[in-house]
Each structure stands twice: as structure tokens, then as C-alpha cells.
Design an enzyme around this catalytic site. Structure first.
Site, PDB file in Angstrom:
ATOM      1  CB  SER A 243       0.155  -2.495  -4.387  1.00 34.76           C
ATOM      2  OG  SER A 243      -0.006  -1.242  -3.777  1.00 34.76           O
ATOM      3  N   GLY A 245       0.958  -0.137  -0.636  1.00 32.33           N
ATOM      4  CA  GLY A 245       0.681   1.299  -0.446  1.00 32.33           C
ATOM      5  C   GLY A 245       1.969   2.096  -0.444  1.00 32.33           C
ATOM      6  CB  ALA A 246       3.042   4.923   1.692  1.00 31.15           C
ATOM      7  N   GLY A 248       5.560   0.541  -0.831  1.00 35.09           N
ATOM      8  CA  GLY A 248       6.117   0.029  -2.081  1.00 35.09           C
ATOM      9  C   GLY A 248       5.531  -1.301  -2.508  1.00 35.09           C
ATOM     10  N   GLY A 274      -1.661   2.398  -8.523  1.00 37.85           N
ATOM     11  CA  GLY A 274      -1.549   0.974  -8.821  1.00 37.85           C
ATOM     12  C   GLY A 274      -1.531   0.710 -10.317  1.00 37.85           C
ATOM     13  CG  ASP A 275      -4.810   1.797 -12.531  1.00 39.58           C
ATOM     14  OD1 ASP A 275      -5.003   0.611 -12.181  1.00 39.58           O
ATOM     15  OD2 ASP A 275      -5.647   2.690 -12.395  1.00 39.58           O
TER      16      ASP A 275
END
Lengths: 339, 339
Positions: A243, A245-246, A248, A274-275
Site C-alpha cells: 500500500s 497510501g493515496a 494506490g 488498508g483493511d
């Protein structure tokens, strides 16, 4: 059905205060409570997508009982928007200690959150052994839970997600043991944790790990995500979805390398994003989607979770609107440039 | 026996963090929980002094059940130092809403506390009516509770203490109604609250009110404690014992006026010191002590509470050492000079 494991279950409490000032007294204007822990968040999103899911892990004391009551109330057919919702089966294992609380204090003047996290109960060796028995029985289809749908009791496990931190007393190699047990039962396994439990778990060769960039760097020492993902695969992970973050997701797998990015920055609360990505990956796997489609779903669900007013929920309209607009690029050069 | 009323019961949770920073994430290093609400604090000190006490008020939801379990565990004969401890009888009334939590976050770097207080459950008119029935039955000796000592069930009530804030839904004139009911049953009544509930309660002519200096000023508009206490008596209170913080107590009664001051400044946590003073006043009344002796006990218990490492407990050694050294001065001139 899917199986999610939440060893460090939580009661997530959110307090709103007009303005938080350290060392002063505050009257809380709004309190919300929900079952917490990453595996429960993943289960909630899977159920909302129509996939039956069993949750296991460790629950105890008055807070554990409260979380299980909230889970039963939320998973029942009377839940809001329950038409397409699949059942969540409670197969949590009782422990003597009190399940932890997490307190998020939202400052109404800034929207910022101050987080206070209890460590979780001390787990005894006997409790851990009892959990391993339950887990093995669930993997082989001989375990039972308190399903809202009796037909779900003996369904084979399509995949298991091992999520979150370890409470005190659980061996640091716990996830490695759970990965090996899943493999022995022929069940694909996704691991989403951090630190030493991630390092030990990766060595047991899970099918997929989903670290964020910071966790990946901590695991491998490499700061460039593609290089770090390669390293994580060398350490044992069959596939890595990192991940960013913003920006992708980055996926490095035996089938190829992809980057998946949302079409625009989505403002909001990243808690649970994230989940939701984990739930998107698992549901895509179950529906036979290829990697690009799985990644698109995971990124769209993450964005829809950031956009939702309640942390950990997802906004179905944002999900539907974002899904066809996720930008997928293939190959190592694109992955390196994008990240 | 004594009766204490806690309409806004609480679970008091204390978190220790190495250093509190607003808008950051914290791992809590230590969690303690105890039954809270001023009436429960008063009851705990009375019981420790050897006086049987019944607690009533409103309790509900998972947090209410947890508080009652802690109360039962702490009041039983197995409690630490239980030799001289009298029983605490649970006569709380069930409500549907969830009892509030209070969170005290102690910053280990400074010792300062940040307080987060839930408002408490919304009480329905039916629940309030049910409480009034229970309260009336307890006052007349026909009520029952889950005593640890069956012999305490039908003991006459020596005095009732009405303590703390009102949860949402309880009428603002609640304490006035409870004062009148106590008088109708011939039971002396002490009122320890603030704001409009105090103003309404005072008008019903309680035997004793125990405001702090700030509450007294809010009630009367007068900033000088002796003048404010006179005013509170004119408004209806038979006697006023005002807490002046570290400077001790000021008592203005039909029998005379006194100041009682500790021999030295006691460093520590003032949480619960006012509740210990209430317990000292009530126990002194029950033992037939005169006003100076009652005030000395109340001030010594307050100082011993400030000195105790756990908020709301009292240090028996500090109590014994301080009691003979409390400075009592009599008369209006001394009271004015000292305050």
C-alpha cells in the site's frame, strides 16, 4: 467462506470533543463504539460484498463480551442495508484477560485525531494452544461458530487473512505457525501485520503479504518500494501487494507487476482503508478475477473507505464511481516510475 | 447504615502514557479501572472506616454491568485490608442506556492528567420513576440490595448523601425531590453537587451542602467564602461546609462557624478528596462527634486521599498522622481571616 484471524481484537471507541487540549478536562459530545481489530474490519467489508466470513481470534473479559455482542447485532439480518449482506460467524476463542479498547479522540476544531491504544490482554500458553486447536478445526471444516446462517457451518475455507498485531504472551512466531497450518490444510493465506511478526511470518511463505511502504522498508531495509517488494518475495512471500497510501497499490507477483492508482485524491479518514484493500483482494480472488481487476477493486474500496463519514465503513457510491476509473499500469518500469 | 446516591455512575479508567501529544498515536503502558461517581467514592471511604453503606443510583449497559462487578469484587470479604471493612450493598437501579466512562490520561513526563468524560446515558421518565420508588423504599427500610452481609438489609438509614452530576433526562429538580423524600422519612441529607441541580436542591432545605469555593460563588454570586456560605444558608441549606482546596474546610452552621486546615500542604492528586471529606463528615455525625471533630476528620481524610498513590483511595498512615494536627479555629472573625 473466508476466515479472518484477529488475535488482538479491540473495542474501537470514538470520542468527539469541541477542542482537545492536553492536561485539561473535556466533556465528550459524541461516543461511538464498534468491533475493532484489522481482521474484523476485513470481515465486515467481505460480508458487505456478499461473502460469508468466519472470524476467529482471542476475546475476553467485559470488553470482549461487549465486542461480541456488537458483532452479533451488526451481523444479524436486521442490520441496516442487510439485503445483500452475508453472515459473519463468530468463532472467537475465550481468554481470561480483558480485550483491549482503542480510543480515538476527534478534535472538532481541526478534525485531527488523538489515538490511545491499550496493549491487549496477556495471553497464556494454554489459551494460545486452545486457539491453535480452534484454528486448525476451522481450516479443515470441522470447526463451528455461532453463525447467523447454519448452512455456513461446514463450508470450506477459500482463504484465510491473518491481520494485525499480537497481544502480549502470544509467541512472536505466531503468524509463521498459522501460515504453515493453512498450507497444511491447502488454504491460501494472506498476512497483514508489521515488525517482527511480519518478518517471521514472511519466512513461512504466505501466498500474499500486504504491507504499507513503511512496513516494507522496516522488513527489508530497502526504501524504494519495487526493490523492497522484490526483497520481501526473496524472503518468502509468494506475492506482495504494497500500500502506497493515496498513490494506490503496487503488486509484485509471479504473474507480473502492476501499479493501481485512484483517479484523484480522496479526502477523508484513512482508518480501515488498508483493511478494505485486503477484503477487495480476497473477494477478487474468490470471484476468479485476474490481478488487475483485483487490484482495481482493492483501490476503489480503499478510496470508498477514506470517503465514508464513519471510520472503517465504505461509501458504496464512491466505490461504484471510482472502480471503472482506477488506473492500472503493468510492468516493472511503470511500477518504478509510479511509486 | 448510610445511603449514598450516584445518579451518574461511572467506570473510571486511568491510562498512563509516557508523554501525551495531541493529534498523535499513543500506546498505553498501564490501565486501571474502578467504580466511579462521587457517591461510590463516598461509600468506599465509609466502608473503609467501618460503616455499612448502601449505594443506589442508575446503572446500565455493558459498562454498568462491569462497574457492578467491580463493586461486588471490591466490597466482598476477600478485598485487600478487609479486616475492618464494612459491607457495601448494591441497590443500584437498572436502566437501558450505557453507564458512562471517564478516561484520565496521565502524562508520565509531567504527571499532568487530561480528562475525557462521557455524558452518561439518557434516562427515561419511567426509569426515573422506578428510581424514586427504590429510593423511597430504601429510606423507609423496606428496600433491599445485594448485600454481602444479610443483616444489613433492613438497618435504618442514618443519613443519605446525594452526590454528583445528573445524567441526561433526569429532571434538573431531581435533588430537591430527593431531599424532600429524605425529610419525609426523617433521614438527614447531605447534598454535594453543582450548578442548577445544587441551586434547586438547596431550596429544598438539605441538612448540609458541601460545595467548593467555585461552586459556592456560582450558587450565590458572592466571592468571599464566609459571605457566600451565609447566602447559601439563607437560600435553604441548614449547614454549609465549603471546601477551600488545600486551605481546608469552612463550616457555617446553626451551632457555630469553624475553619479546619491541614498542618502542611500535601502534594498529590486531589481527585476524590472532596468525596473523602463527605465520608468524614457523615461518619463523624454517625459517631456523635461534635463539629470540630467532624471537620478535623474530614480534612485529615482529604489530605490522606491527596497523598494516596491511587486516585480516590486514602493513605491510612497520613490520615493517622494528620488527624491530631488539624488546626481548628472557631468564630466568624477567624473564618474570614483564614479564608
Amino acid at each position: 467462506m473466508f476466515l479472518t484471524v484477529t488475535l488482538n481484537l479491540a473495542l474501537d471507541v470514538t470520542y468527539r470533543v469541541p477542542r482537545l487540549r492536553a492536561h485539561e478536562s473535556h466533556r465528550i459530545t459524541d461516543v461511538t463504539e464498534r468491533p475493532g481489530g484489522k481482521g474484523l474490519n476485513v470481515a465486515r467489508v467481505l460480508a458487505a460484498l456478499g461473502h460469508p466470513v468466519t472470524v476467529t481470534g482471542l476475546a475476553g473479559g467485559p470488553t470482549g463480551a461487549h465486542v461480541r455482542a456488537l458483532l452479533a447485532a451488526g451481523a444479524g439480518p436486521a442490520a441496516a442495508g442487510a439485503a445483500a449482506r452475508a453472515p459473519v460467524t463468530d468463532a472467537l476463542v475465550d481468554v481470561a484477560g480483558n480485550t483491549r479498547r482503542t480510543i480515538a479522540v476527534v478534535d472538532g476544531s481541526t478534525g485531527d485525531t488523538t489515538q490511545l491504544n491499550e496493549a491487549g490482554p496477556e495471553i497464556t500458553a494454554e489459551e494460545w494452544a486452545a486457539f491453535l486447536d480452534t484454528y486448525a478445526a476451522l481450516l479443515t471444516g470441522t470447526g463451528t461458530g455461532t453463525s447467523t446462517d447454519p448452512a455456513e457451518g461446514a463450508a470450506p475455507v477459500r482463504a484465510v487473512a491473518l491481520c494485525g498485531s499480537l497481544p502480549p504472551g502470544v509467541p512472536v512466531g505466531a503468524y509463521a505457525e498459522l501460515v504453515r497450518a493453512a498450507h497444511a490444510a491447502g488454504v491460501p493465506v494472506l498476512l497483514d501485520t508489521s515488525g517482527e511478526p511480519l518478518a517471521r511470518g514472511v519466512a513461512a511463505r504466505p501466498d500474499l503479504v500486504k504491507p504499507n511502504a513503511e512496513e516494507l522498508t522496516r522488513l527489508t531495509g530497502a526504501t524504494e518500494p519495487l526493490r523492497a517488494a522484490d526483497d520481501a518475495r526473496r524472503r518468502g512471500a509468494h506475492a506482495v501487494v504494497a500500500s502506497l497510501g493515496a498513490a494506490g497499490l503496487l503488486a509484485v507477483t509471479a504473474d507480473g507487476t502492476w501499479r493501481a492508482a485512484p483517479p484523484r485524491h480522496v479526502p477523508g479518514n484513512p482508518t480501515g482503508a488498508g483493511d478494505s484493500a485486503v477484503a477487495g483482494l480476497l473477494s477478487g480472488l474468490a470471484e476468479g478475477l485476474d490481478w488487475p481487476a483485483r487490484l482495481a477493486r482493492a483501490v476503489a474500496l480503499s478510496a470508498a473507505t477514506v470517503a465514508a463519514p464513519v471510520a472503517g465503513e465504505f461509501d458504496t457510491a464512491v466505490h461504484a464511481e471510482t472502480l471503472p476509473r482506477i488506473e492500472i499500469t503493468s510492468g516493472r518500469a511503470a511500477a518504478r516510475d509510479g511509486a
